[in-house]
Design a protein around this motif. Structure first.
Motif, PDB file in Angstrom:
ATOM      1  N   ASP A 135      34.805  54.718  25.145  1.00 25.67           N
ATOM      2  CA  ASP A 135      34.412  54.224  26.466  1.00 25.67           C
ATOM      3  C   ASP A 135      35.415  53.154  26.877  1.00 25.67           C
ATOM      4  N   THR A 183      35.520  51.265  29.279  1.00 27.27           N
ATOM      5  CA  THR A 183      34.942  50.048  29.853  1.00 27.27           C
ATOM      6  C   THR A 183      34.412  49.114  28.775  1.00 27.27           C
ATOM      7  N   ASN A 184      34.242  49.637  27.551  1.00 27.70           N
ATOM      8  CA  ASN A 184      33.708  48.794  26.474  1.00 27.70           C
ATOM      9  C   ASN A 184      34.462  49.014  25.169  1.00 27.70           C
ATOM     10  N   TRP A 191      44.246  41.159  29.786  1.00 30.68           N
ATOM     11  CA  TRP A 191      43.990  42.300  30.659  1.00 30.68           C
ATOM     12  C   TRP A 191      44.457  42.011  32.080  1.00 30.68           C
ATOM     13  N   SER A 245      44.652  44.228  35.912  1.00 27.16           N
ATOM     14  CA  SER A 245      44.259  45.476  36.578  1.00 27.16           C
ATOM     15  C   SER A 245      45.483  46.240  37.048  1.00 27.16           C
ATOM     16  N   GLN A 255      42.563  54.860  35.425  1.00 26.75           N
ATOM     17  CA  GLN A 255      41.815  54.145  34.391  1.00 26.75           C
ATOM     18  C   GLN A 255      42.490  54.280  33.034  1.00 26.75           C
ATOM     19  N   SER A 310      44.335  51.199  30.961  1.00 23.05           N
ATOM     20  CA  SER A 310      43.955  50.861  29.587  1.00 23.05           C
ATOM     21  C   SER A 310      45.158  50.947  28.662  1.00 23.05           C
ATOM     22  N   ASP A 358      31.453  36.723  28.661  1.00 20.79           N
ATOM     23  CA  ASP A 358      32.043  37.725  27.783  1.00 20.79           C
ATOM     24  C   ASP A 358      33.102  38.501  28.548  1.00 20.79           C
ATOM     25  N   SER A 359      33.697  39.493  27.901  1.00 19.56           N
ATOM     26  CA  SER A 359      34.823  40.217  28.503  1.00 19.56           C
ATOM     27  C   SER A 359      34.409  41.027  29.729  1.00 19.56           C
ATOM     28  N   ASN A 360      33.092  41.236  29.906  1.00 15.01           N
ATOM     29  CA  ASN A 360      32.603  41.967  31.074  1.00 15.01           C
ATOM     30  C   ASN A 360      32.074  41.040  32.171  1.00 15.01           C
ATOM     31  N   GLY A 361      32.230  39.730  31.957  1.00 14.34           N
ATOM     32  CA  GLY A 361      31.814  38.779  32.970  1.00 14.34           C
ATOM     33  C   GLY A 361      30.363  38.351  32.873  1.00 14.34           C
ATOM     34  N   ASN A 362      29.672  38.749  31.812  1.00 10.72           N
ATOM     35  CA  ASN A 362      28.280  38.335  31.622  1.00 10.72           C
ATOM     36  C   ASN A 362      28.225  36.951  30.988  1.00 10.72           C
TER      37      ASN A 362
END
Length: 679
Positions: A66, A68-69, A101, A103, A193, A197, A546-550
């Motif tokens: 995945d 995204t993760n 990272w 984009s 994508q 990556s 975290d890396s996902n913005g949470n």
């Protein structure tokens, strides 16, 4: 009549006819052999293909990748607010793999094309596998057409290797699994994508992974700012990142750059003029050595790791890996203005005789912590002098030392006023209250005067005798409980250790502690005297994403009450008196009101000053690591504190402390809870 035998054909004709029959027979035989061989090849091939198909269907499972993760190692970022309140990057943290990272829309087209032209010309045409290259690579594996291992991996396949770490395994079974995974990956994710990556994960020499980290390492700029020549250098590193590393092998890197530019030209990605210009462009590299992080950043790292363990229940190894490799965004409490002032004193002028007094046993060490009244640590120094290592021993937070008389306001005078045991005008005799081991105890810095002294006089002159007399009223157990439960002390010893030592005796009132206390804890403990009695646990960051913005962790000021507002005001004035008339006189600032208390241990090993202004609270310690005698002409902690605070406060408007609670000033000039002042 002719005889019958005369009608037979001649012998030569018979021989010719037999030869043709033999040839036809041989041809038929050969044809049958070839047909048989062909059928065997077809059947065998069918069996092989069928077996391979069954093998793939039954045994080869595509990796569930995945994008995204993906579990990758990414560089974590620490931010601090500038003077306008906008977060600015102050440090990048990685555990050996620097991966930042970026984009794909922030990458120049030349950068993307440089990699595609060199690594996978048909990237936008295939569906994850370039069959022409793959078949050639498989054939070469068995028949060795090429002198080198001819790779058939597409960008998609290389991405899979970068993620699963199986970079060098070229066994057929592994390649088959990789092919199936690549085909599956391209069904789930777009080309952009996958390319994004790939360009963020590919190793590009040293500790640089991905184009952003490599761009910063080699050119000192973001990938979005690279020109064509620089893009081609990065793309040329993929075959052998360390062999073509431009910092170590600039000539080899130049050769590979030319190869990439020729690929781009041949594939009409650039014009001849662009090719010529890029090839002729001089290349300069900046190179980035591993940075020695600041004491503050190290403390942020340690605090986040500790909180992941205590608040999230993570194992320490996992917590450490998350901070070093998890791509976290950490928003710190660092105040660049405060930290710069501290750095000027502790690093730039670490040996200045105008700031640092001569020690009795040579150059001594020091540490300092400054925070605001919400508990936010704004600046921190773990040592005096240049910092030479990361995550080393910090004298600001890791070191525990006895605080001497600097404990008196928080452990003795404050609790006694809170309980109504003493007031501003209370008097005590300056004489030893007890005998210890056959001798009068305790000693003062000077001799006993046997005079009667008021509370402000006793604190300003730092009389141990009177502090112990008040401690007899407060009781050591009360002091220990108060410091532990109200002011964040975690190192006090309540039960005798193997040597019979504990902090449950009268010595706690003069700061003679079994284990000691940290500089950070002492700074935080003085907060209530500058903020109306409230205490906040010190913290070095406000939020961790975290890396996902949470939001992973968050700190907010809670403001628990340690002292009443009235006690806070009275002790605040006692501390101001100590700076005006007592041992802290050299901490005075013309730019703001100052209160504070010095500290010196009986053995002369430690010198302290904890000071407050309406804006900040700061604690300073000086001493020798090996516990040599520290005595100097004046208290060096006072001098260092003043040097730092003078730089910080001079740019701020003059302020005074307010009156908190129902407090009045008596006719004697003292400060009292309303209704208790002498008439």
């Amino acid at each position: 009549m002719k005889a019958a035998g005369n009608n037979r054909p001649p012998a030569s004709k018979k021989a010719a006819s037999g030869s043709k029959k033999t040839e036809r027979h041989v041809a038929n035989k050969i044809g049958k052999v070839f047909l048989t061989l062909f059928l065997l090849v077809v059947i065998t091939g069918s069996i092989v293909v069928g077996t391979l198909a069954v093998y793939i269907l039954v045994f080869v499972k595509p990796e569930n990748i995945d994008l995204t993760n993906a579990q990758l190692k990414f560089t974590s970022m620490i931010y601090a607010n500038d003077s306008s309140g906008n977060p600015q990057l102050v440090s990048q943290i990685n555990g050996g793999e620097n991966r930042i990272w970026v984009s794909i829309d922030q990458m120049p087209d030349n950068l993307k094309n440089a990699f595609i032209s060199t690594e996978d010309q048909r990237f936008y045409e295939h569906e994850g596998v370039d069959w022409k290259r793959t078949i050639g690579a498989f054939a070469n594996f068995f028949l060795h057409f090429y002198s080198t291992d001819q790779g058939g991996s597409t960008i998609t396949q290389q991405l899979i290797k970068n993620i699963n770490g199986d970079t060098y395994n070229r066994k057929p079974g592994v390649k088959i699994a990789e092919i199936v995974t690549a085909l599956n990956l391209e069904k789930k994710f777009s080309k952009d994508q996958i390319l994004e990556s790939y360009l963020n994960t590919i190793p590009l020499g040293g500790s640089s992974y991905g184009v952003e980290a490599a761009s910063e390492s080699y050119f000192g700029k973001s990938a979005k700012d690279l020109d064509l020549a620089q893009c081609a250098v990065l793309a040329g590193l993929t075959q052998a990142p360390n062999s073509y590393n431009p910092l170590k092998h600039p000539d080899k890197a130049k050769t590979r750059q030319a190869y990439v530019l020729k690929n781009m030209l041949d594939q009409k990605m650039i014009t001849q003029a662009q090719y010529n210009q890029a090839l002729a462009e001089p290349l300069t590299y900046v190179g980035q050595q591993p940075a020695i992080r600041s004491w503050f950043v190290d403390q942020v790292i340690n605090d986040v790791i500790d909180d992941l363990v205590t608040q999230k229940g993570y194992m320490r190894t996992r917590a450490t890996s998350m901070v070093l490799n998890g791509g976290l965004k950490i928003y710190s409490t660092l105040n660049p203005t405060v930290q710069t002032a501290m750095d000027n004193v502790y690093q730039t002028n670490a040996n200045s005789s105008d700031i640092w007094l001569a020690g009795k046993n040579g150059t001594y060490q020091s540490a300092m912590v400054i925070m605001d009244y919400s508990g936010a640590v704004l600046g921190l120094e773990g040592a005096r002098g240049a910092k030479t290592t990361n995550l080393g021993f910090s004298r600001a937070t890791d070191m525990l030392r006895s605080p001497g008389s600097s404990i008196k306001p928080i452990g003795v005078y404050g609790p006694a006023i809170e309980q109504g045991l003493i007031s501003w005008s209370s008097t005590f005799q300056d004489s030893p209250p007890i005998t210890l081991n056959g001798s009068p105890w305790p000693h003062n810095d000077d001799s006993w005067s046997y005079q009667t002294m008021t509370v402000p006089e006793a604190l300003a002159q730092s009389k141990n005798t009177i502090a112990v007399r008040i401690e007899q009223l407060v009781k050591p157990a009360t002091t220990v409980n108060f410091l532990t439960n109200k002011l964040g002390f975690t190192t006090l010893v309540t039960k005798a250790d193997k040597n019979g030592n504990s902090d449950m005796g009268l010595a706690v009132g003069i700061g003679s502690l079994t284990k000691g206390v940290s500089v950070e804890t002492m700074a935080a403990a003085y907060q209530p005297f500058g903020d109306g009695g409230l205490y906040n646990k010190p913290y070095t960051y406000t939020k961790v994403l975290d890396s996902n913005g949470n939001v992973l962790l968050e700190n907010k000021a809670t403001g628990t009450r340690a002292f009443s507002q009235e006690t806070s005001t009275i002790v605040n004035r006692l501390l101001q008196n100590d700076v005006t008339n007592g041992t802290g006189v050299k901490a005075q600032l013309s730019s703001t009101t100052v209160g504070g208390k010095t500290g010196t241990t009986d053995n002369g090993w430690d010198r302290w000053f904890v000071g407050i202004t309406p804006d900040y609270v700061g604690a300073t310690w000086c001493g020798y690591d090996d516990n040599k005698e520290m005595y100097t002409r004046d208290n060096p902690s006072v001098i260092a504190w003043h040097a730092v605070m003078q730089k910080i406060q001079s740019a701020l408007p003059y302020k005074t402390f307010p009156v908190w609670g129902d407090v009045v000033q008596g006719a004697d000039g003292g400060w009292y809870k309303a209704g208790t002042q002498p008439q």
